[in-house]
Structure formats: C-alpha cells, structure tokens
Design an enzyme around this catalytic site. Structure first.
Site, PDB file in Angstrom:
ATOM      1  N   LYS A 149       0.845  -1.185   0.000  1.00  0.00           N
ATOM      2  CA  LYS A 149       0.000   0.000   0.000  1.00  0.00           C
ATOM      3  C   LYS A 149       0.892   1.249   0.000  1.00  0.00           C
ATOM      4  CE  LYS A 149       1.260   1.455   3.919  1.00  0.00           C
ATOM      5  NZ  LYS A 149       1.926   2.771   4.017  1.00  0.00           N
ATOM      6  N   TYR A 237      -3.358   4.234   6.553  1.00  0.00           N
ATOM      7  CA  TYR A 237      -3.674   3.220   7.556  1.00  0.00           C
ATOM      8  C   TYR A 237      -4.919   3.611   8.342  1.00  0.00           C
ATOM      9  CZ  TYR A 237       0.787   0.697   7.135  1.00  0.00           C
ATOM     10  OH  TYR A 237       1.850  -0.046   6.690  1.00  0.00           O
TER      11      TYR A 237
END
Length: 394
Positions: A149, A237
């Site tokens: 990511k 996140y």
C-alpha cells in the site's frame, strides 16, 4: 553385630534391591507403554509441506521487505520464497544464501519471470511510484500479485492495475496487513457484535517526523516515487482501518485541509500533513490526521459507540498494538494476539486466494477505492477544505 543380625540385614537389602528393581522395571514398562505410537486423531490443521506451498518472488529488498516481509515467511503455512528481484545482486544473493532462495532477477530481466514455473505469486515492495509498472508487468507474466500500500500514485494507475488483473485472470491484492492483525480483528468483531452499541464516530491519528537524511524516509519526500505525502504513506492506515469497521456503509462526502508547517524545506514536493473528514451514508463521521511532522510516532484509532468505546494506541504497528475497551464497566486494556502474526497471515491469505483464484480479503478494488478517496481529499485541500461529494461504497 551378630552373624544372625548380619544375615537379617542382608535379607532386607536383597528384598529392598528386588523391590527397587521391580519398581524400575514397572516404571520402564510404563514409560515404554507411554512411548508407543498413537494414530493421528481428528483432522489437525497441519502446515503444507514445502513442496506444495505457493511460491513467491519478492520484488524490492529494502528495509520493510528485509525487516518484516521476509521474516513473515518463517511462520507461514502455505507460502515460501523462491525468488528475489533486486537492483543489488550482492544483497540478493546474500539474502538468498540465508533463506534458501536460489532464483534471482533484476529490473532489466524482470519480465523473464513469465517463464519461471517456480513463481506463483509476486510481492511488490517497491516505492509507490513503481507499483503500477511492476504490478502490471507481473500480471502480464501470468503471476498473482500482492502490492504494497498505497496501491499506486493515481486513480488512473489503479484502474489500469485492476484491468490488468482481470485480463490475465489473476488475483491482485493490496497489502493492507491490518486486516490480518489479531487486535484489529478483535476490535472489528466487537464492533460488529454490537459491544459498543450503535457506532457514532471514529477518529484516527497517524504520523511521525520524517528524516530526509534516512534513505527509507528520503524517497517518501519525493513526489515521483512517493505519489504524495503522509496521507499516501501513513494516513492511509487510519482511513483504511476505519472503513474496515464499517462494512456495507458508503462514503458520501470528504473534506481535507493541509497543515504543513510554514518554511519546512522537507516539504517542497509533497505535503507534510493533512487533516481530513469522511462523512458516511449512515451518518457516522471519520475524522483523521496524517503527518510527517509528529513526534513521537503516533498510531491511534478511536471508536465511539452509543454504549461503549475502544481506543487502540498503538493501533497499526508491527509489534505493539493493544486495545482499551470501555463498555459497561471499568476500562480494560489487553491484547488479543501477537501483532507480528499479521505478516504470515497476510501471506497465507493471499496464497490461498491465488491457489483457488478467488478474491483476496483486501483486493485491488479496495486499493482503487482508497485512491479515489485520497484524490478527493487532495481536491478538497486544494480548495481550502471545500466539501467534495462522492458516492463510494465501503
């Protein structure tokens, strides 16, 4: 001592020795009985033998790959490493000798993995600006791909990655490891079970102070490689984990404002910090902050319900996540499991998805969703915090 007394003592010693011998024989017999083989009972969940595990190539051998991804294979039950791709052949071979990997590629001959039957899955652990190119090339080589990511730099790149996976009939996952972390999964279970009542509000704060002289931070401050600033790297996140707790909901609007310190020469190419809000169709708001200017490191998620709350601080780290639950009694702090297990669990989760060619828990579509949200947040921040309406399912 008389002869008669000596004889009696000798008889007693013989009897005692005999009893000891009998006891030893009995103990030995018992031990022998305990050591007898037993049939395999039930249906135990055994790790796959190495030759049957899914085979992985790791692309990029930087700090995160060497420190977290590669050690995750030690506890994996369905995954093993068979190849390394690196621009540093000496490092690749040193690590190969340590971990039993004997197949090596660089960025010039990367496409040759198409002919390598000892690679099933590819893990892209490169700077963000390289994700799209190497993900698409790996998919076109016929491999399943787990990409770190954030998924890429832009929505257009994310759409191209998803299309490449569909064209190749291969699985594409984004490495949102928190979806496999036991403490976050416990929080998710409690929220879904209604232990906090009806969800009302979520807040998320994530950040650290970026050091431009440290190589793992240096590339994060370069637009071409990083795509954007802290929201791409650590703020994602908070946003992704918050949405993890709201399945079935929809994001209907977003807003964001930059909060980069004036005159900080670290942030000439990317923003240093951003504050954001996501408004959900359910009426819930997610409010967050993401920063390369915080000190010390912060990783905090807070979930507020109508009858209770959960705070996780830290929430999304490699080793230290914990839960503080306050619901119907005194606050209780605990851990639901060892956070480090998230790495092996993520690897095995993707291996099983690839083996059956079924969608991963955190598929490319999730990465594309998050890229759309981040671009909308930047569009809002560029307009001084104006509300941007969206319609994006969770």
């Amino acid at each position: 001592m008389s002869e008669e007394e000596r004889a009696a003592m000798s008889r007693r010693e013989v009897l005692a020795a005999g009893m000891a011998a009998a006891g030893a024989a009995s103990a030995a017999e018992a031990l022998a009985q305990q050591a007898e083989g037993q049939p395999l009972l039930g249906d135990p969940a055994l790790p796959e033998v190495p030759g049957q595990r899914m085979r992985w190539a790791i692309v990029g051998l930087g700090t995160f790959a060497v420190g977290q991804v590669i050690p995750g294979f030690a506890d994996a039950r369905h995954s093993r490493m068979t190849a390394f791709v690196s621009g540093n052949p000496e490092k690749a071979r040193d690590l190969g000798a340590r971990y039993g990997v004997s197949r090596f590629y660089d960025y010039e001959n990367f496409d040759d993995i198409a002919q390598d039957d000892e690679i099933d899955c590819v893990y892209i652990v490169l700077p963000v600006g390289l994700h799209a190119e190497y993900t698409i090339r790996a998919l076109e080589a016929g491999k399943h791909v787990l990409c770190e990511k954030p998924m890429c730099n832009t929505v257009e790149e994310a759409e191209a990655m998803v299309a490449a996976a569909e064209a190749a009939n291969r699985q594409l996952g984004v490495a949102y490891r928190v979806h496999f972390e036991p403490n976050n999964l416990d929080a998710q279970r409690r929220i879904a079970a209604g232990e906090l009542g009806t969800m009302r509000f979520i807040s998320a704060d994530h950040g650290f102070s970026a050091d431009p002289n440290w190589p793992p931070h240096k590339w994060r401050l370069e637009k071409l490689l990083a795509g954007g600033g802290s929201m791409f790297d650590i703020g994602i996140y908070g946003m992704n984990t918050s949405l993890m707790m709201l399945p079935g909901d929809r994001v209907v609007s977003v807003s964001g404002t930059y909060s980069t310190p004036a005159g900080d020469d670290r942030f000439t190419e990317v923003e240093g910090a951003i504050e954001y809000r996501l408004r959900m169709a359910s009426g819930i708001s997610i409010q967050g902050s993401s920063s390369y200017c915080y000190s010390p490191y912060v990783s905090r998620q807070r979930y507020f319900g109508s009858t209770g709350s959960i705070e996780m601080r830290p929430a999304t780290t490699y080793y230290d996540n914990s839960i503080e639950l306050e619901a119907g009694g005194a606050p209780r702090t605990f851990r639901a499991g060892n956070p480090i297990s998230q790495f092996s669990a993520q690897l095995d989760g993707f291996s099983q998805a690839a083996r059956t060619n079924t969608p991963h828990r955190t598929p490319g579509a999730m990465g594309l969703r998050d890229m759309r949200l981040i671009e909308a947040l930047y569009a809002s921040a560029d307009q001084g915090g104006a509300v941007v309406e969206v319609d994006i399912p969770v």
